[in-house]
Scaffold this motif. Structure first.
Motif, PDB file in Angstrom:
ATOM      1  N   GLY A  45     -71.487   3.492  45.455  1.00 26.83           N
ATOM      2  CA  GLY A  45     -71.328   4.267  44.238  1.00 26.83           C
ATOM      3  C   GLY A  45     -70.816   5.655  44.497  1.00 26.83           C
ATOM      4  O   GLY A  45     -70.207   5.937  45.533  1.00 26.83           O
ATOM      5  N   ALA A  46     -71.096   6.550  43.542  1.00 27.78           N
ATOM      6  CA  ALA A  46     -70.559   7.904  43.639  1.00 27.78           C
ATOM      7  C   ALA A  46     -71.422   8.856  42.832  1.00 27.78           C
ATOM      8  O   ALA A  46     -72.135   8.464  41.900  1.00 27.78           O
ATOM      9  N   GLY A  47     -71.358  10.132  43.204  1.00 35.55           N
ATOM     10  CA  GLY A  47     -71.945  11.202  42.419  1.00 35.55           C
ATOM     11  C   GLY A  47     -73.457  11.184  42.371  1.00 35.55           C
ATOM     12  O   GLY A  47     -74.145  10.624  43.227  1.00 35.55           O
ATOM     13  N   HIS A  82     -72.095   3.345  50.923  1.00 31.97           N
ATOM     14  CA  HIS A  82     -70.647   3.432  50.729  1.00 31.97           C
ATOM     15  C   HIS A  82     -70.405   4.396  49.571  1.00 31.97           C
ATOM     16  O   HIS A  82     -70.558   4.022  48.403  1.00 31.97           O
ATOM     17  N   ALA A  83     -70.034   5.641  49.897  1.00 32.86           N
ATOM     18  CA  ALA A  83     -69.727   6.621  48.846  1.00 32.86           C
ATOM     19  C   ALA A  83     -68.246   6.509  48.527  1.00 32.86           C
ATOM     20  O   ALA A  83     -67.399   7.002  49.279  1.00 32.86           O
ATOM     21  N   ILE A  84     -67.927   5.851  47.414  1.00 32.47           N
ATOM     22  CA  ILE A  84     -66.520   5.540  47.135  1.00 32.47           C
ATOM     23  C   ILE A  84     -65.729   6.771  46.724  1.00 32.47           C
ATOM     24  O   ILE A  84     -64.494   6.717  46.658  1.00 32.47           O
ATOM     25  N   ASP A  85     -66.419   7.900  46.436  1.00 31.03           N
ATOM     26  CA  ASP A  85     -65.688   9.125  46.130  1.00 31.03           C
ATOM     27  C   ASP A  85     -65.491   9.990  47.367  1.00 31.03           C
ATOM     28  O   ASP A  85     -64.943  11.093  47.280  1.00 31.03           O
ATOM     29  N   ALA A 134     -67.937   3.626  56.348  1.00 34.25           N
ATOM     30  CA  ALA A 134     -66.543   3.857  55.940  1.00 34.25           C
ATOM     31  C   ALA A 134     -65.895   2.516  55.596  1.00 34.25           C
ATOM     32  O   ALA A 134     -66.454   1.458  55.843  1.00 34.25           O
ATOM     33  N   GLY A 135     -64.726   2.578  55.027  1.00 36.93           N
ATOM     34  CA  GLY A 135     -63.993   1.360  54.727  1.00 36.93           C
ATOM     35  C   GLY A 135     -64.331   0.787  53.365  1.00 36.93           C
ATOM     36  O   GLY A 135     -65.155   1.308  52.616  1.00 36.93           O
ATOM     37  N   ASP A 136     -63.690  -0.320  53.059  1.00 36.14           N
ATOM     38  CA  ASP A 136     -63.817  -0.968  51.753  1.00 36.14           C
ATOM     39  C   ASP A 136     -65.093  -1.788  51.708  1.00 36.14           C
ATOM     40  O   ASP A 136     -65.265  -2.720  52.509  1.00 36.14           O
ATOM     41  N   PRO A 137     -66.022  -1.485  50.788  1.00 35.83           N
ATOM     42  CA  PRO A 137     -67.273  -2.257  50.729  1.00 35.83           C
ATOM     43  C   PRO A 137     -67.048  -3.726  50.364  1.00 35.83           C
ATOM     44  O   PRO A 137     -67.880  -4.578  50.692  1.00 35.83           O
ATOM     45  N   LEU A 138     -65.896  -4.016  49.737  1.00 34.22           N
ATOM     46  CA  LEU A 138     -65.632  -5.394  49.334  1.00 34.22           C
ATOM     47  C   LEU A 138     -65.304  -6.288  50.516  1.00 34.22           C
ATOM     48  O   LEU A 138     -65.330  -7.520  50.408  1.00 34.22           O
ATOM     49  N   GLY A 159     -72.902   3.992  39.776  1.00 31.86           N
ATOM     50  CA  GLY A 159     -71.719   4.824  39.597  1.00 31.86           C
ATOM     51  C   GLY A 159     -70.526   4.269  40.371  1.00 31.86           C
ATOM     52  O   GLY A 159     -69.656   5.018  40.799  1.00 31.86           O
ATOM     53  N   ALA A 160     -70.477   2.945  40.507  1.00 25.15           N
ATOM     54  CA  ALA A 160     -69.419   2.320  41.316  1.00 25.15           C
ATOM     55  C   ALA A 160     -68.244   1.819  40.484  1.00 25.15           C
ATOM     56  O   ALA A 160     -67.221   1.392  41.051  1.00 25.15           O
TER      57      ALA A 160
END
Length: 478
Positions: free
Chosen positions: A19-21, A41-44, A63-67, A81-82
């Motif tokens: 997520g984020a924030g 995984h902080a996507i921001d 790091a990297g793509d969580p998917l 918040g993803a």
């Protein structure tokens, strides 16, 4: 019921958080507080997670793509918040058979977060099926108000003895009865009061647990409870629990009807206090009746106005209970001096003006005559007098004789924190007249410079009945 309440073993593996924030950080705080290992995984790209050093040791930033991330050994996935990533992650998690929560998205969640009451070894989860988290939080608040703060310590305490007791009591129903008696009796009360070592000694001293469990006569106890100055909302949570648990309540005359209404309906109520000029049953008789009720196996509450240890004879009652070997606990209340000061906005201390407080009581003129008023003339001292209405002229004379200025500010505050509370402010010279103006007690007197900081006496109009206010308005209009 769509969602079954379950508890994850957070030692079984890491939780992936995406997520984020602030939403991400809020969910991370919940997981960290539960002791989870978390892979974030902080996507921001914001790696400032705001964690303590201790929590940070269990948190891994990925790091990297969580998917496409490796999910081997992961026990659950949480998205906060993803956005669209959360929806896609839900599809992947379900394909792999992993529990997944997408915040505020029931369609893509296979589990939800309940509102949690955390008392150490005691955990309560409250859910509404995801339909209304706010309702769940309100229910949690109610439960938190009811549960003793040390209920987790009680569970831990019992856990420490459980194996040894279970080995000594073979029959399960008898074993259950044993623990019910421990929890509901003086041993459990001692743990909840913070006296765990005392409770341990008492439990270890039970020679035959089976006989203890079979005993027909329950163990009684006494709780000395401070009712505060009158407003039932000022009762402590612990006091409310005691009133709800009591078999019999011995209460003072000054305890307000609103507070007596908080007692369980089927509890016996006995008025034992007295008011000025009216006889009571006497302290020795009160002690005797409390002890007899406790020895008969009853849960006794001695309900006292204000605080039991501030002019409430609580110390004398404790000595009597100790001598009789009766288990007891003490639940403090807000004393009238503090309640009145708050009610009428009088700061009892004030920087550079008042640095000391003295509390004293003066039922009658002869009580005032034995006070050494010479120790109370410091202008930086606030003097709070309990039960001083009758002795007001003698109090004034004593302070005058000791050299206190006639212009010293004084407040007389009657029936504090109650709907009919009334205050009168003036000077020491005017003290007897101020007492007359408040139209009856009980009242406290506050003497000192801090009275100058009291809230405006327009408060008096706010204390009047609605009928009196209407009458005043009509009089003003004529």
């Amino acid at each position: 019921m769509r969602f079954l309440p379950v508890f994850f073993d957070l030692k079984a593996g890491p939780v992936v958080l995406i997520g984020a924030g602030e939403l991400l950080r809020a969910k991370l705080r919940v997981l960290a507080a539960a002791g989870a290992r978390v892979r974030v995984h902080a996507i921001d790209g914001d790696q400032d997670l705001g964690l303590s050093t201790e929590d940070a040791a269990r948190i891994e930033t990925a790091a990297g793509d969580p998917l496409t991330a490796d999910l081997s050994g992961v026990i659950a996935i949480v998205c906060a918040g993803a956005g669209d990533v959360g929806v896609a992650m839900s599809v992947r998690a379900k394909t792999l058979g992993l529990p997944v929560n997408v915040m505020d998205d029931l369609e893509h969640s296979s589990f939800i977060f309940p509102a949690i009451v955390d008392r150490g070894d005691v955990m309560v989860a409250v859910g509404t099926g995801g339909t209304s988290p706010v309702v769940a939080r309100r229910v949690r608040e109610k439960i938190e108000a009811l549960l003793p703060a040390r209920i987790g310590e009680l569970a831990e305490f019992i856990g420490g003895f459980r194996k040894s007791i279970n080995e000594r009591i073979a029959e399960f129903p008898l074993r259950r009865r044993f623990w019910e008696r421990v929890i509901d009796g003086p041993i459990g009360a001692s743990v909840l009061a913070g006296r765990k070592s005392e409770a341990g000694v008492a439990l270890a001293a039970i020679a035959d647990p089976s006989e203890f469990a079979r005993a027909d006569k329950p163990e009684g106890s006494v709780a000395l409870v401070g009712a505060g100055p009158g407003d039932p909302d000022l009762l402590t949570i612990k006091a409310l629990r005691a009133l709800q648990d009591a078999d019999i309540v011995f209460h003072d005359e000054l305890v307000s009807p609103d507070i007596l209404d908080r007692i369980r309906r089927d509890t016996t109520r006995v008025a034992v206090g007295r008011r000025v000029g009216k006889p009571g049953i006497g302290q020795d008789a009160i002690n005797k009746r409390m002890i007899e009720a406790a020895q008969a196996g009853q849960r006794v509450v001695r309900l006292k106005g204000g605080d039991p240890f501030v002019f409430g004879r609580g110390g004398e009652e404790v000595e009597a209970l100790r001598a009789a070997g009766v288990a007891y606990s003490i639940i403090p209340g807000i004393t009238a001096g503090l309640g009145g000061a708050a009610d009428f906005e009088v700061p009892l201390t004030y920087r550079h003006e008042a640095t000391r407080i003295t509390f004293l009581t003066a039922h009658k003129a002869r009580d005032a005559e034995v006070v050494d008023w010479s120790t109370l003339t410091d202008t930086r001292m606030t003097v709070v007098v309990y039960m001083g209405m009758t002795a007001a002229p003698a109090i004034r004379a004593g302070l005058f004789a000791a050299g206190r200025s006639p212009e010293t500010p004084v407040g007389v505050f009657a029936r504090v924190t109650r709907p009919d509370a009334q205050g009168a402010i003036g000077t020491l010279r005017d003290l007897p007249e101020l007492v007359r103006r408040v139209q009856g007690g009980p009242a406290i007197l506050i003497i000192g410079e801090v009275v100058r900081h009291a809230g405006s006496l327009s408060r008096e109009s706010l204390k009047k009945s609605s009928a009196q206010i209407i009458s005043d308005l009509l009089d003003a209009a004529e």
